[in-house]
Scaffold this motif. Sequence first.
Motif, mmCIF file in Angstrom:
data_model
loop_
_atom_site.group_PDB
_atom_site.id
_atom_site.type_symbol
_atom_site.label_atom_id
_atom_site.label_comp_id
_atom_site.label_asym_id
_atom_site.label_seq_id
_atom_site.Cartn_x
_atom_site.Cartn_y
_atom_site.Cartn_z
ATOM 1 N N ALA A 46 1.925 -1.542 9.132
ATOM 2 C CA ALA A 46 3.059 -0.634 8.975
ATOM 3 C C ALA A 46 4.322 -1.417 9.310
ATOM 4 O O ALA A 46 4.432 -1.991 10.397
ATOM 5 N N SER A 89 -3.793 4.996 -2.151
ATOM 6 C CA SER A 89 -4.753 5.450 -1.147
ATOM 7 C C SER A 89 -5.478 6.721 -1.582
ATOM 8 O O SER A 89 -5.191 7.302 -2.630
ATOM 9 N N ARG A 119 12.674 3.550 2.449
ATOM 10 C CA ARG A 119 11.427 2.906 2.023
ATOM 11 C C ARG A 119 11.703 1.804 1.009
ATOM 12 O O ARG A 119 11.200 0.684 1.119
ATOM 13 N N HIS A 154 2.735 -1.357 4.389
ATOM 14 C CA HIS A 154 2.856 0.100 4.307
ATOM 15 C C HIS A 154 4.038 0.486 5.176
ATOM 16 O O HIS A 154 4.234 -0.080 6.253
ATOM 17 N N LEU A 162 0.864 -1.177 0.000
ATOM 18 C CA LEU A 162 0.000 0.000 0.000
ATOM 19 C C LEU A 162 0.901 1.227 0.000
ATOM 20 O O LEU A 162 1.694 1.421 0.926
ATOM 21 N N ASP A 163 0.787 2.031 -1.048
ATOM 22 C CA ASP A 163 1.604 3.249 -1.140
ATOM 23 C C ASP A 163 0.699 4.472 -1.077
ATOM 24 O O ASP A 163 -0.297 4.556 -1.808
ATOM 25 N N GLN A 164 1.046 5.418 -0.227
ATOM 26 C CA GLN A 164 0.242 6.623 -0.058
ATOM 27 C C GLN A 164 0.819 7.829 -0.790
ATOM 28 O O GLN A 164 0.366 8.948 -0.577
#
Length: 338
Positions: free
Chosen positions: A222, A44, A316, A307, A8-10
């Motif tokens: 997370a 997201s 990251r 995430h 999941l990348d925001q």
Amino acid sequence: MAYRLGILDQSPMFEGKTGAYALRRTVELAQKAEQWGYGRFWVSEHHNSDAVAGSSPEILISHVLAKTETIRVGSGGVMLQHYSPYKVAENFNLLASLAPGRVDLGIGKAPGGLPLSTKALNYGSANQEIAFEERLVLLNELLADSLAENHLLSGIQATPLPPEKTENFLLGASPGSAELAASLGWNFVYALFINSDAAVLEKAAEAYRNKNGSGRVLVAAAVVAAPTEEEASRLAGDKKIYKVHLESGRTVTLVSAESAEEFGRQAGEPFTTSVQDANVLKGTPQTIRRIFDDFHQRLGIAEFILHTPIETEEGRLQSFELLSPLHAQNKKEEDIYV
């Protein structure tokens, strides 16, 4: 043990960089995720934010699909309270028609922003006050092209009808959300990074099974991975989450004290705030995998959506690569992925 991994990348806004830069990095991460063997890549929905750039997952999904070849791409998630279920069904049927077999629809209940952004999203629209559950049921019927004959919208179709339907996920952090997902035949994603109470996760997984859910239970977590435990702890930092408790009974989770106070102010009703440590799983890849093994074995978790709250680009990428199926394979570690 066999379980799957996704990302999941925001689209985080790195210091001194623009939103356009953040979105380019999202596309590049999706391409790397495909190379590294991840099964799905989600984006997201956040509004009026200077921290993340992803405000329209449907548009970003379309672009990521065009820039990748095999990985499933989806929303984590679309905030259904703001939108017509019919329009959401049209959007995702169109995406699934453009890329059959590769589109995930994840639906969330949170507002994705402060009350002012909710007001802006509804301003000038004919948005009716319909409960979230009713919206979700209607969305499910539209996607399945199965509206009852006596429904007010009977005869409508969310066109184009795709050759392969979306895979559907309800995002939540409670047993009630798990039961709702099960009742619709949807997969359920427990947001561990929002509600870190292990007992609630266990109850949610049990509620899904007891409701005879035909899909799977996933955990969105997370995660910070690094070559050493010390580096992982440094990269994770001292993250907190802030909860706004409104007098009307609603509770909203935010990532800073400032945004929590501003949410309460914009809500226009009495509120209190509370703070707790964020639940960040951190350590070497081996440490993280042991945690995943435990969830998989005890609770039957079929998949983990990762995430990372790391604030540097290098950290990251390193974290996602270290935890990837390809990295595990290259290191000849235990075959735990499918």
